[in-house]
Enzyme design. Sequence first.
Site, short mmCIF file in Angstrom:
data_model
loop_
_atom_site.label_atom_id
_atom_site.label_comp_id
_atom_site.label_asym_id
_atom_site.label_seq_id
_atom_site.Cartn_x
_atom_site.Cartn_y
_atom_site.Cartn_z
N HIS A 97 6.65 5.34 17.95
CA HIS A 97 5.64 5.00 18.95
C HIS A 97 4.44 4.34 18.28
CE1 HIS A 97 7.32 8.61 21.32
NE2 HIS A 97 7.71 7.52 21.98
N LYS A 114 10.27 16.25 34.50
CA LYS A 114 10.56 16.74 33.15
C LYS A 114 9.72 17.97 32.84
CE LYS A 114 11.91 12.39 30.98
NZ LYS A 114 11.65 11.48 29.85
N SER A 117 11.64 11.21 20.47
CA SER A 117 10.91 12.46 20.68
C SER A 117 11.88 13.62 20.89
CB SER A 117 9.97 12.34 21.88
OG SER A 117 8.95 11.41 21.63
N ARG A 162 15.13 0.43 20.67
CA ARG A 162 15.78 0.89 19.44
C ARG A 162 17.20 0.37 19.34
NH1 ARG A 162 14.67 7.03 20.76
NH2 ARG A 162 15.48 6.09 22.64
#
Length: 163
Positions: free
Chosen positions: A17, A41, A129, A90
Amino acid sequence: MKSAIYPGSFDPVTYGHLDVIKRAAKIFDELTVSVLNNKLKTPLFSVEERVKILQEVVKDIPNVKVESFSGLLVDYAKSRDIHVVIRGLRAITDFEYELQNAQTNVKLSKGSLDTVFLTTSLEYAYLSSSSVKEIASFNGDISMCVPDFVANLVYQKFGFDNK
C-alpha cells in the site's frame, strides 16, 4: 490541481500500500488515502485506528491526507470533487476484479470518475493484508510486510507481545 483518491480497507496497511501511495503522490498534486468503512467485513482495526495508523505512515509525504468514508465510492469522490481513483494491481486476478469496479464506477458516475491502475512493485506482488493477518495470527514474522509500529499493533491485536 490534480487530485486522486486511493480507497481501501488498509487492514492493516502494508508496504505494498505504501509503495502505491508514494508513487501516486508523485503523479498527483494531492492524494487522499480513504479508509472504507465496510459494514460487510469484520476488520482487525477500527476505521479510526486505521486512519491514525495511515496518518503516521504518510506523515512525511506532504501532499497526502487520510480520511474515512462509507457508502459508494462515486458519491464520496463527487463530494470531494475528485475524478480519479488509484488502484494497485498485483496479479491478473486483481485486474479482473478491479476492471469490473472501474467500469461500474464510470457508469455510476456518468463518466466523471476514472481509475488509474498502478502495478505493484515486484518486491510486494505477494503481499496482502489478509496474508499479513494470517501470518501474525500464528505469531509469524511480518516485519517484511509492514512498518515496525504497524507490526507491533497487529501482534497486540492477536494477544502477542511485540517482537
